[in-house]
Design a protein around this motif. Structure first.
Motif, PDB file in Angstrom:
ATOM      1  N   ALA A 295       0.837  -1.214   0.000  1.00  0.00           N
ATOM      2  CA  ALA A 295       0.000   0.000   0.000  1.00  0.00           C
ATOM      3  C   ALA A 295       0.863   1.252   0.000  1.00  0.00           C
ATOM      4  O   ALA A 295       0.560   2.236  -0.699  1.00  0.00           O
ATOM      5  N   ARG A 296       1.934   1.246   0.770  1.00  0.00           N
ATOM      6  CA  ARG A 296       2.807   2.421   0.813  1.00  0.00           C
ATOM      7  C   ARG A 296       3.462   2.666  -0.542  1.00  0.00           C
ATOM      8  O   ARG A 296       3.564   3.813  -0.998  1.00  0.00           O
ATOM      9  N   VAL A 297       3.893   1.587  -1.184  1.00  0.00           N
ATOM     10  CA  VAL A 297       4.554   1.731  -2.480  1.00  0.00           C
ATOM     11  C   VAL A 297       3.570   2.217  -3.543  1.00  0.00           C
ATOM     12  O   VAL A 297       3.826   3.195  -4.261  1.00  0.00           O
ATOM     13  N   LEU A 298       2.422   1.541  -3.659  1.00  0.00           N
ATOM     14  CA  LEU A 298       1.456   1.916  -4.687  1.00  0.00           C
ATOM     15  C   LEU A 298       0.844   3.282  -4.395  1.00  0.00           C
ATOM     16  O   LEU A 298       0.520   4.036  -5.312  1.00  0.00           O
ATOM     17  N   GLY A 299       0.689   3.601  -3.115  1.00  0.00           N
ATOM     18  CA  GLY A 299       0.219   4.935  -2.763  1.00  0.00           C
ATOM     19  C   GLY A 299       1.186   6.001  -3.227  1.00  0.00           C
ATOM     20  O   GLY A 299       0.772   7.073  -3.710  1.00  0.00           O
ATOM     21  N   GLY A 300       2.475   5.745  -3.099  1.00  0.00           N
ATOM     22  CA  GLY A 300       3.473   6.692  -3.573  1.00  0.00           C
ATOM     23  C   GLY A 300       3.410   6.909  -5.070  1.00  0.00           C
ATOM     24  O   GLY A 300       3.557   8.036  -5.563  1.00  0.00           O
ATOM     25  N   VAL A 301       3.159   5.827  -5.832  1.00  0.00           N
ATOM     26  CA  VAL A 301       3.022   5.955  -7.282  1.00  0.00           C
ATOM     27  C   VAL A 301       1.795   6.797  -7.619  1.00  0.00           C
ATOM     28  O   VAL A 301       1.839   7.675  -8.498  1.00  0.00           O
ATOM     29  N   ALA A 302       0.688   6.562  -6.908  1.00  0.00           N
ATOM     30  CA  ALA A 302      -0.535   7.332  -7.150  1.00  0.00           C
ATOM     31  C   ALA A 302      -0.331   8.818  -6.842  1.00  0.00           C
ATOM     32  O   ALA A 302      -0.784   9.700  -7.594  1.00  0.00           O
ATOM     33  N   LEU A 303       0.368   9.122  -5.754  1.00  0.00           N
ATOM     34  CA  LEU A 303       0.630  10.518  -5.398  1.00  0.00           C
ATOM     35  C   LEU A 303       1.503  11.190  -6.459  1.00  0.00           C
ATOM     36  O   LEU A 303       1.316  12.379  -6.773  1.00  0.00           O
ATOM     37  N   SER A 304       2.431  10.447  -7.039  1.00  0.00           N
ATOM     38  CA  SER A 304       3.272  10.999  -8.104  1.00  0.00           C
ATOM     39  C   SER A 304       2.445  11.316  -9.347  1.00  0.00           C
ATOM     40  O   SER A 304       2.652  12.346  -9.999  1.00  0.00           O
ATOM     41  N   CYS A 305       1.499  10.429  -9.670  1.00  0.00           N
ATOM     42  CA  CYS A 305       0.608  10.700 -10.816  1.00  0.00           C
ATOM     43  C   CYS A 305      -0.176  11.982 -10.583  1.00  0.00           C
ATOM     44  O   CYS A 305      -0.319  12.824 -11.495  1.00  0.00           O
ATOM     45  N   ALA A 306      -0.696  12.148  -9.387  1.00  0.00           N
ATOM     46  CA  ALA A 306      -1.513  13.316  -9.082  1.00  0.00           C
ATOM     47  C   ALA A 306      -0.691  14.597  -9.082  1.00  0.00           C
ATOM     48  O   ALA A 306      -1.144  15.643  -9.574  1.00  0.00           O
ATOM     49  N   GLY A 413     -20.677 -11.643  -2.545  1.00  0.00           N
ATOM     50  CA  GLY A 413     -20.937 -13.067  -2.427  1.00  0.00           C
ATOM     51  C   GLY A 413     -19.927 -13.827  -3.264  1.00  0.00           C
ATOM     52  O   GLY A 413     -19.102 -13.238  -3.977  1.00  0.00           O
ATOM     53  N   PRO A 414     -19.926 -15.159  -3.205  1.00  0.00           N
ATOM     54  CA  PRO A 414     -18.965 -15.949  -3.975  1.00  0.00           C
ATOM     55  C   PRO A 414     -19.084 -15.677  -5.476  1.00  0.00           C
ATOM     56  O   PRO A 414     -20.176 -15.732  -6.039  1.00  0.00           O
ATOM     57  N   THR A 415     -17.971 -15.380  -6.126  1.00  0.00           N
ATOM     58  CA  THR A 415     -17.977 -15.181  -7.580  1.00  0.00           C
ATOM     59  C   THR A 415     -17.772 -16.497  -8.326  1.00  0.00           C
ATOM     60  O   THR A 415     -17.997 -16.565  -9.525  1.00  0.00           O
ATOM     61  N   ARG A 416     -17.308 -17.520  -7.635  1.00  0.00           N
ATOM     62  CA  ARG A 416     -17.035 -18.855  -8.195  1.00  0.00           C
ATOM     63  C   ARG A 416     -15.973 -18.825  -9.286  1.00  0.00           C
ATOM     64  O   ARG A 416     -16.008 -19.571 -10.253  1.00  0.00           O
ATOM     65  N   THR A 417     -15.029 -17.921  -9.094  1.00  0.00           N
ATOM     66  CA  THR A 417     -13.773 -17.942  -9.833  1.00  0.00           C
ATOM     67  C   THR A 417     -12.725 -17.407  -8.876  1.00  0.00           C
ATOM     68  O   THR A 417     -13.055 -17.010  -7.750  1.00  0.00           O
ATOM     69  N   ASN A 418     -11.454 -17.371  -9.299  1.00  0.00           N
ATOM     70  CA  ASN A 418     -10.436 -16.920  -8.358  1.00  0.00           C
ATOM     71  C   ASN A 418      -9.097 -16.745  -9.060  1.00  0.00           C
ATOM     72  O   ASN A 418      -8.418 -17.722  -9.366  1.00  0.00           O
ATOM     73  N   VAL A 419      -8.737 -15.481  -9.320  1.00  0.00           N
ATOM     74  CA  VAL A 419      -7.380 -15.181  -9.797  1.00  0.00           C
ATOM     75  C   VAL A 419      -6.692 -14.237  -8.810  1.00  0.00           C
ATOM     76  O   VAL A 419      -5.793 -13.485  -9.165  1.00  0.00           O
ATOM     77  N   ASN A 420      -7.161 -14.283  -7.574  1.00  0.00           N
ATOM     78  CA  ASN A 420      -6.574 -13.574  -6.443  1.00  0.00           C
ATOM     79  C   ASN A 420      -6.863 -12.085  -6.445  1.00  0.00           C
ATOM     80  O   ASN A 420      -7.893 -11.649  -6.912  1.00  0.00           O
ATOM     81  N   ASP A 421      -5.931 -11.292  -5.922  1.00  0.00           N
ATOM     82  CA  ASP A 421      -6.223  -9.889  -5.630  1.00  0.00           C
ATOM     83  C   ASP A 421      -6.430  -9.057  -6.888  1.00  0.00           C
ATOM     84  O   ASP A 421      -5.781  -9.283  -7.919  1.00  0.00           O
ATOM     85  N   PHE A 422      -7.323  -8.076  -6.759  1.00  0.00           N
ATOM     86  CA  PHE A 422      -7.514  -7.060  -7.796  1.00  0.00           C
ATOM     87  C   PHE A 422      -7.467  -5.699  -7.115  1.00  0.00           C
ATOM     88  O   PHE A 422      -8.197  -5.457  -6.155  1.00  0.00           O
ATOM     89  N   ARG A 423      -6.610  -4.828  -7.613  1.00  0.00           N
ATOM     90  CA  ARG A 423      -6.489  -3.485  -7.055  1.00  0.00           C
ATOM     91  C   ARG A 423      -6.563  -2.450  -8.172  1.00  0.00           C
ATOM     92  O   ARG A 423      -5.924  -2.625  -9.224  1.00  0.00           O
ATOM     93  N   ALA A 424      -7.326  -1.395  -7.952  1.00  0.00           N
ATOM     94  CA  ALA A 424      -7.415  -0.297  -8.905  1.00  0.00           C
ATOM     95  C   ALA A 424      -7.361   1.013  -8.133  1.00  0.00           C
ATOM     96  O   ALA A 424      -8.153   1.229  -7.210  1.00  0.00           O
ATOM     97  N   ILE A 425      -6.417   1.875  -8.487  1.00  0.00           N
ATOM     98  CA  ILE A 425      -6.276   3.195  -7.865  1.00  0.00           C
ATOM     99  C   ILE A 425      -6.554   4.241  -8.938  1.00  0.00           C
ATOM    100  O   ILE A 425      -5.798   4.360  -9.915  1.00  0.00           O
ATOM    101  N   LEU A 426      -7.632   4.965  -8.775  1.00  0.00           N
ATOM    102  CA  LEU A 426      -8.104   5.942  -9.756  1.00  0.00           C
ATOM    103  C   LEU A 426      -7.612   7.331  -9.373  1.00  0.00           C
ATOM    104  O   LEU A 426      -7.858   7.798  -8.259  1.00  0.00           O
ATOM    105  N   ILE A 427      -6.921   7.985 -10.304  1.00  0.00           N
ATOM    106  CA  ILE A 427      -6.436   9.347 -10.071  1.00  0.00           C
ATOM    107  C   ILE A 427      -7.184  10.282 -11.002  1.00  0.00           C
ATOM    108  O   ILE A 427      -7.086  10.174 -12.231  1.00  0.00           O
ATOM    109  N   GLU A 428      -7.954  11.191 -10.429  1.00  0.00           N
ATOM    110  CA  GLU A 428      -8.726  12.148 -11.205  1.00  0.00           C
ATOM    111  C   GLU A 428      -7.894  13.395 -11.476  1.00  0.00           C
ATOM    112  O   GLU A 428      -6.967  13.712 -10.725  1.00  0.00           O
TER     113      GLU A 428
END
Length: 438
Positions: A295-306, A413-428
């Motif tokens: 979170a700290r690393v990806l947060g830093g990338v997002a702050l740089s984009c902004a 609820g259960p999606t009945r699939t699984n490719v693990n984590d999904f993260r999206a950070i939106l910078i307006e």
């Protein structure tokens, strides 16, 4: 007037939904099914994982032959079953194994005994299969295996490290299922939930050779201070728990395909973002490590984009997948995605342009009832208003309570699939440079 950020919530949820849809078994499995005409003998369908029931139903719906040709059973997590006609679905515990999983694993091993070279074993695997295929090796009890599994899950060990230990203490993992099915042809279709899409790690690789060793399993247990029962330690030290390797001729008639991956899910989310005028950047599909540190690393990338438009100018979205870990030190509730978001909220310090979602694509964040949660520019403000100390909650691994109180849990609820984590950070964009996000 209070800002609701309803548009940003919808955008982020839409990206997650697009990612999950791309790896739904109904979408990705049919193209890999064998021709019924090429199956001269029996077709035994077995499997394990959070997607196993949905995969079994897809096999039945798209089988190009008589359904009577199919038999078998799959095991999935409690609450993840679906109706089927020929392939039996049983449910068991995840992430800690239970007696139901042990019974299912025993039945699966029995189902592949006595087959001939004309028979086909169709194996359907997805994330969660390691816990659901609970077949401790001779001399080790289910309680011993459960205790070791629980200790590994709380240690901060990576999934490949956890599965290395589990494979060596199993009667079915680490290639042993394929050996039990010989001389039948074995076709494995797998939905990958592991960084790197390693077939020997997905569901602990029951149908492929295992490159890891007893010595490695012992080293992992020692590094994370995992207490092994005397029987488990003796089996690893003596080599009695060694798994079959690639040179074993019984693997000659085994074929495997990965039919869905985290990268495919991220690509679908990227396409959905572009359709709305948002530039996506996929940072990687195999991000590992402590959730709060990621979170700290990806947060830093997002702050740089902004602040600087680097590596992307807004409007943009940073997409990533993989499997972070949580070293449990507190007594709170919450999975790794909620913990990631709690760390991200602290790192972003309420930045007005940045919103985020993090969810597990199976719909279950750890062992909770949510897929994940959302972080918005006013998360810190609303938490303070509710008397919540975010840093104290992070120290207690209590992210679930934070997002439940704020009403920002994502429940699918259960999606009945699984490719693990999904993260999206939106910078307006800033208001002065705003562009319309359709």
């Amino acid at each position: 007037m209070a800002v609701t950020y309803s548009t940003q919530r919808a955008v982020l949820r839409g990206l997650f939904d697009a990612a999950v849809a791309a790896v739904d078994p109904a979408h990705c499995l049919p193209a890999f099914l064998p021709s019924a005409a090429d199956c001269r003998g029996r077709v035994v369908v077995i499997g394990a994982g959070k997607a196993a029931a949905a995969m079994a139903r897809t096999v039945e719906e798209h089988w190009r032959g008589e359904l009577s040709q199919l038999s078998g059973l799959v095991v999935t997590r409690y609450g993840h079953g679906v109706p089927t006609r020929r392939i039996e679905v049983v449910e068991a515990s995840h992430p800690a194994p239970d007696a139901a999983g042990q019974q299912a694993a025993a039945r699966i091993l029995e189902a592949v005994k006595g087959l001939t070279a004309d028979d086909l074993v169709l194996v359907l695997l997805s994330g969660g299969g390691s816990a659901l295929l609970a077949a401790p090796m001779a001399g080790i009890t289910l309680d011993e295996k459960r205790a070791i599994t629980q200790a590994l899950l709380h240690s901060g060990a990576s999934i490949d490290e956890i599965n290395c230990v589990r494979k060596h203490l199993s009667a079915i993992k680490g290639g042993r299922l394929a050996l039990a099915a010989a001389p039948a042809r074995v076709l494995t279709l797998a939905i990958s939930d592991v960084p790197g899409d390693d077939l020997s790690t997905i569901a602990s690789g029951p149908t492929v050779p295992d490159p890891t060793t007893c010595a490695e399993a012992l080293e992992i247990a020692g590094r994370y201070a995992i207490e092994l029962s005397s029987a488990a330690r003796q089996a690893l030290q003596s080599g009695a728990a060694e798994t079959p390797k690639a040179a074993d001729p019984r693997f000659a008639r085994c074929e495997s395909h990965i039919i869905a991956t985290a990268q495919a899910a991220l690509a679908a989310a990227a396409a959905a973002a572009r359709a709305q005028g948002i530039t996506p950047l996929v940072l990687g599909d195999a991000i590992e490590g402590e959730a709060r540190e990621a979170a700290r690393v990806l947060g830093g990338v997002a702050l740089s984009c902004a602040a600087h438009g680097v590596p992307l100018s807004s409007p943009c979205v940073l997409l990533s997948g993989g499997e972070t870990t949580v070293s449990v030190r507190g007594n709170g509730r919450g999975g790794r995605n909620a913990e990631f978001l709690l760390g991200l909220a602290i790192a972003l310090r309420g930045h007005s342009q940045i919103h985020a979602i993090a969810c597990d694509t199976d719909g279950i964040d750890g062992s909770e009832d949510n897929a994940g949660a959302l972080v918005l520019p006013d998360t810190l403000q609303r938490a303070a208003g509710a008397g919540i100390d975010l840093r104290a909650c992070l120290a207690e691994n209590d992210a679930y309570r934070v997002f439940e109180t704020l009403g920002d849990l994502v429940v699918t609820g259960p999606t009945r699939t699984n490719v693990n984590d999904f993260r999206a950070i939106l910078i307006e964009p800033t208001k002065s440079a705003a562009k319309e996000i359709r």
